[in-house]
Design a protein around this motif. Structure first.
Motif, PDB file in Angstrom:
ATOM      1  N   MET A   1       0.846  -1.173   0.000  1.00  0.00           N
ATOM      2  CA  MET A   1       0.000   0.000   0.000  1.00  0.00           C
ATOM      3  C   MET A   1       0.896   1.242   0.000  1.00  0.00           C
ATOM      4  SD  MET A   1      -2.964   1.153   2.693  1.00  0.00           S
ATOM      5  CE  MET A   1      -3.800  -0.377   2.512  1.00  0.00           C
ATOM      6  N   GLU A   2       0.661   2.101  -0.975  1.00  0.00           N
ATOM      7  CA  GLU A   2       1.473   3.308  -1.100  1.00  0.00           C
ATOM      8  C   GLU A   2       1.160   4.301   0.006  1.00  0.00           C
ATOM      9  OE1 GLU A   2       2.426   6.931  -4.201  1.00  0.00           O
ATOM     10  OE2 GLU A   2       1.269   5.225  -4.897  1.00  0.00           O
ATOM     11  N   GLU A   3       2.201   4.885   0.592  1.00  0.00           N
ATOM     12  CA  GLU A   3       2.059   5.956   1.581  1.00  0.00           C
ATOM     13  C   GLU A   3       2.962   7.093   1.178  1.00  0.00           C
ATOM     14  OE1 GLU A   3       1.958   5.272   5.753  1.00  0.00           O
ATOM     15  OE2 GLU A   3       1.372   3.181   5.503  1.00  0.00           O
ATOM     16  N   LYS A   4       2.471   8.316   1.358  1.00  0.00           N
ATOM     17  CA  LYS A   4       3.256   9.479   0.979  1.00  0.00           C
ATOM     18  C   LYS A   4       2.841  10.670   1.839  1.00  0.00           C
ATOM     19  CE  LYS A   4       4.472  12.299  -3.015  1.00  0.00           C
ATOM     20  NZ  LYS A   4       4.222  12.603  -4.420  1.00  0.00           N
ATOM     21  N   ILE A   5       3.811  11.457   2.252  1.00  0.00           N
ATOM     22  CA  ILE A   5       3.580  12.701   2.995  1.00  0.00           C
ATOM     23  C   ILE A   5       3.612  13.847   1.994  1.00  0.00           C
ATOM     24  CG2 ILE A   5       4.514  14.239   4.765  1.00  0.00           C
ATOM     25  CD1 ILE A   5       3.449  11.562   5.867  1.00  0.00           C
ATOM     26  N   ILE A   6       2.644  14.757   2.097  1.00  0.00           N
ATOM     27  CA  ILE A   6       2.555  15.869   1.155  1.00  0.00           C
ATOM     28  C   ILE A   6       2.606  17.211   1.882  1.00  0.00           C
ATOM     29  CG2 ILE A   6       1.084  17.029  -0.554  1.00  0.00           C
ATOM     30  CD1 ILE A   6       0.379  13.459  -0.074  1.00  0.00           C
ATOM     31  N   THR A   7       3.454  18.094   1.377  1.00  0.00           N
ATOM     32  CA  THR A   7       3.473  19.492   1.810  1.00  0.00           C
ATOM     33  C   THR A   7       3.546  20.343   0.544  1.00  0.00           C
ATOM     34  OG1 THR A   7       5.876  19.522   2.030  1.00  0.00           O
ATOM     35  CG2 THR A   7       4.625  19.022   4.021  1.00  0.00           C
ATOM     36  N   THR A   8       3.078  21.587   0.652  1.00  0.00           N
ATOM     37  CA  THR A   8       3.085  22.477  -0.503  1.00  0.00           C
ATOM     38  C   THR A   8       3.267  23.923  -0.066  1.00  0.00           C
ATOM     39  OG1 THR A   8       1.838  23.246  -2.430  1.00  0.00           O
ATOM     40  CG2 THR A   8       0.545  22.630  -0.503  1.00  0.00           C
ATOM     41  N   SER A  10       1.805  26.193  -1.723  1.00  0.00           N
ATOM     42  CA  SER A  10       0.583  26.817  -2.242  1.00  0.00           C
ATOM     43  C   SER A  10      -0.504  26.988  -1.185  1.00  0.00           C
ATOM     44  CB  SER A  10       0.022  25.990  -3.398  1.00  0.00           C
ATOM     45  OG  SER A  10       0.953  25.953  -4.454  1.00  0.00           O
ATOM     46  N   ALA A  11      -0.261  26.493   0.024  1.00  0.00           N
ATOM     47  CA  ALA A  11      -1.189  26.664   1.149  1.00  0.00           C
ATOM     48  C   ALA A  11      -0.376  27.134   2.355  1.00  0.00           C
ATOM     49  CB  ALA A  11      -1.904  25.358   1.459  1.00  0.00           C
ATOM     50  N   ALA A  12      -1.048  27.750   3.315  1.00  0.00           N
ATOM     51  CA  ALA A  12      -0.354  28.226   4.514  1.00  0.00           C
ATOM     52  C   ALA A  12       0.395  27.072   5.179  1.00  0.00           C
ATOM     53  CB  ALA A  12      -1.350  28.848   5.482  1.00  0.00           C
ATOM     54  N   LYS A  13       1.558  27.375   5.727  1.00  0.00           N
ATOM     55  CA  LYS A  13       2.377  26.347   6.374  1.00  0.00           C
ATOM     56  C   LYS A  13       1.674  25.804   7.619  1.00  0.00           C
ATOM     57  CE  LYS A  13       6.702  27.894   4.681  1.00  0.00           C
ATOM     58  NZ  LYS A  13       7.751  28.781   4.636  1.00  0.00           N
ATOM     59  N   PRO A  14       1.783  24.498   7.865  1.00  0.00           N
ATOM     60  CA  PRO A  14       1.233  23.936   9.095  1.00  0.00           C
ATOM     61  C   PRO A  14       1.863  24.600  10.321  1.00  0.00           C
ATOM     62  CG  PRO A  14       1.776  22.184   7.558  1.00  0.00           C
ATOM     63  CD  PRO A  14       2.354  23.463   6.995  1.00  0.00           C
ATOM     64  N   LEU A  15       1.101  24.657  11.407  1.00  0.00           N
ATOM     65  CA  LEU A  15       1.562  25.315  12.629  1.00  0.00           C
ATOM     66  C   LEU A  15       2.368  24.401  13.535  1.00  0.00           C
ATOM     67  CD1 LEU A  15      -1.683  27.290  13.501  1.00  0.00           C
ATOM     68  CD2 LEU A  15       0.422  28.183  12.482  1.00  0.00           C
ATOM     69  N   GLY A  16       2.453  23.138  13.186  1.00  0.00           N
ATOM     70  CA  GLY A  16       3.169  22.192  14.040  1.00  0.00           C
ATOM     71  C   GLY A  16       3.850  21.113  13.219  1.00  0.00           C
ATOM     72  N   ALA A  17       4.173  20.030  13.890  1.00  0.00           N
ATOM     73  CA  ALA A  17       4.894  18.924  13.267  1.00  0.00           C
ATOM     74  C   ALA A  17       3.926  17.967  12.577  1.00  0.00           C
ATOM     75  CB  ALA A  17       5.717  18.188  14.319  1.00  0.00           C
ATOM     76  N   TYR A  18       3.312  18.456  11.517  1.00  0.00           N
ATOM     77  CA  TYR A  18       2.405  17.636  10.728  1.00  0.00           C
ATOM     78  C   TYR A  18       2.413  18.136   9.287  1.00  0.00           C
ATOM     79  CZ  TYR A  18      -0.728  21.568  11.730  1.00  0.00           C
ATOM     80  OH  TYR A  18      -1.263  22.815  11.850  1.00  0.00           O
ATOM     81  N   PRO A  19       2.109  17.254   8.338  1.00  0.00           N
ATOM     82  CA  PRO A  19       2.106  17.651   6.925  1.00  0.00           C
ATOM     83  C   PRO A  19       0.763  18.247   6.520  1.00  0.00           C
ATOM     84  CG  PRO A  19       1.626  15.326   7.078  1.00  0.00           C
ATOM     85  CD  PRO A  19       1.870  15.817   8.492  1.00  0.00           C
ATOM     86  N   HIS A  20       0.704  18.793   5.323  1.00  0.00           N
ATOM     87  CA  HIS A  20      -0.585  19.237   4.786  1.00  0.00           C
ATOM     88  C   HIS A  20      -1.502  18.040   4.563  1.00  0.00           C
ATOM     89  CE1 HIS A  20       1.502  23.043   3.440  1.00  0.00           C
ATOM     90  NE2 HIS A  20       0.413  23.485   4.018  1.00  0.00           N
ATOM     91  N   ALA A  21      -0.926  16.946   4.093  1.00  0.00           N
ATOM     92  CA  ALA A  21      -1.738  15.761   3.801  1.00  0.00           C
ATOM     93  C   ALA A  21      -0.880  14.504   3.860  1.00  0.00           C
ATOM     94  CB  ALA A  21      -2.376  15.888   2.415  1.00  0.00           C
ATOM     95  N   ARG A  22      -1.579  13.396   3.943  1.00  0.00           N
ATOM     96  CA  ARG A  22      -0.913  12.099   3.912  1.00  0.00           C
ATOM     97  C   ARG A  22      -1.748  11.147   3.076  1.00  0.00           C
ATOM     98  NH1 ARG A  22       1.737   8.768   8.851  1.00  0.00           N
ATOM     99  NH2 ARG A  22       2.262   6.926   7.641  1.00  0.00           N
ATOM    100  N   ARG A  23      -1.083  10.535   2.113  1.00  0.00           N
ATOM    101  CA  ARG A  23      -1.733   9.542   1.265  1.00  0.00           C
ATOM    102  C   ARG A  23      -1.486   8.160   1.838  1.00  0.00           C
ATOM    103  NH1 ARG A  23      -1.044   8.426  -5.215  1.00  0.00           N
ATOM    104  NH2 ARG A  23      -2.343   6.560  -5.230  1.00  0.00           N
TER     105      ARG A  23
END
Length: 139
Positions: A1-8, A10-23
């Motif tokens: 199963m594919e897993e990937k962490i996504i940051t960009t 193009s959106a405001a930076k996260p305020l903590g130790a977490y990504p914008h999204a995770r697949r």
């Protein structure tokens, strides 16, 4: 199963130790996305007093910005607006803001038909009035 962490950028930076999204497989889980601008971190329509208290805010402007931020994260992840399957919406003033937010939501989600939950919260980590938590599919 594919897993990937996504940051960009193009959106405001996260305020903590977490990504914008995770697949995970064909599901995409977005972290809570607020209405801060990716360009300058400003919150559209917000006015604060010298002590950082909210004088006024614009739920319409914030809703449109949070939708733009969600769209940016979806696209950076290889997904799209029409692939949203579930949305949790956090409002800081349900009584005052629900009608305006719900109208804008209806305009943007009419053809998506995602499941939705809207709750009121006392406050969010920054002086924003709305935040979305989204789950989407990805090919």
């Amino acid at each position: 199963m594919e897993e990937k962490i996504i940051t960009t950028d193009s959106a405001a930076k996260p305020l903590g130790a977490y990504p914008h999204a995770r697949r995970v497989g064909n599901l995409l889980f977005l972290s809570g996305i607020g209405s801060r601008s990716a360009i300058d971190n400003a919150i559209p329509g917000l006015e604060l007093d010298a002590d950082g208290n909210i004088i006024k805010y614009d739920i319409e402007a914030e809703t449109l910005q949070v939708f733009a931020n969600v769209k940016a994260v979806l696209e950076a992840s290889g997904s799209s607006w029409d692939k949203i399957v579930d949305v949790t919406v956090f409002l800081t003033n349900m009584k005052k803001d629900f009608t305006v937010y719900n109208k804008i939501y209806g305009e943007h989600f009419a053809n998506v038909q995602a499941c939705r939950t809207t709750v009121e919260v006392k406050c969010l980590p920054t002086p924003i009035a709305i935040e979305l938590k989204v789950i989407a599919t990805i090919d």
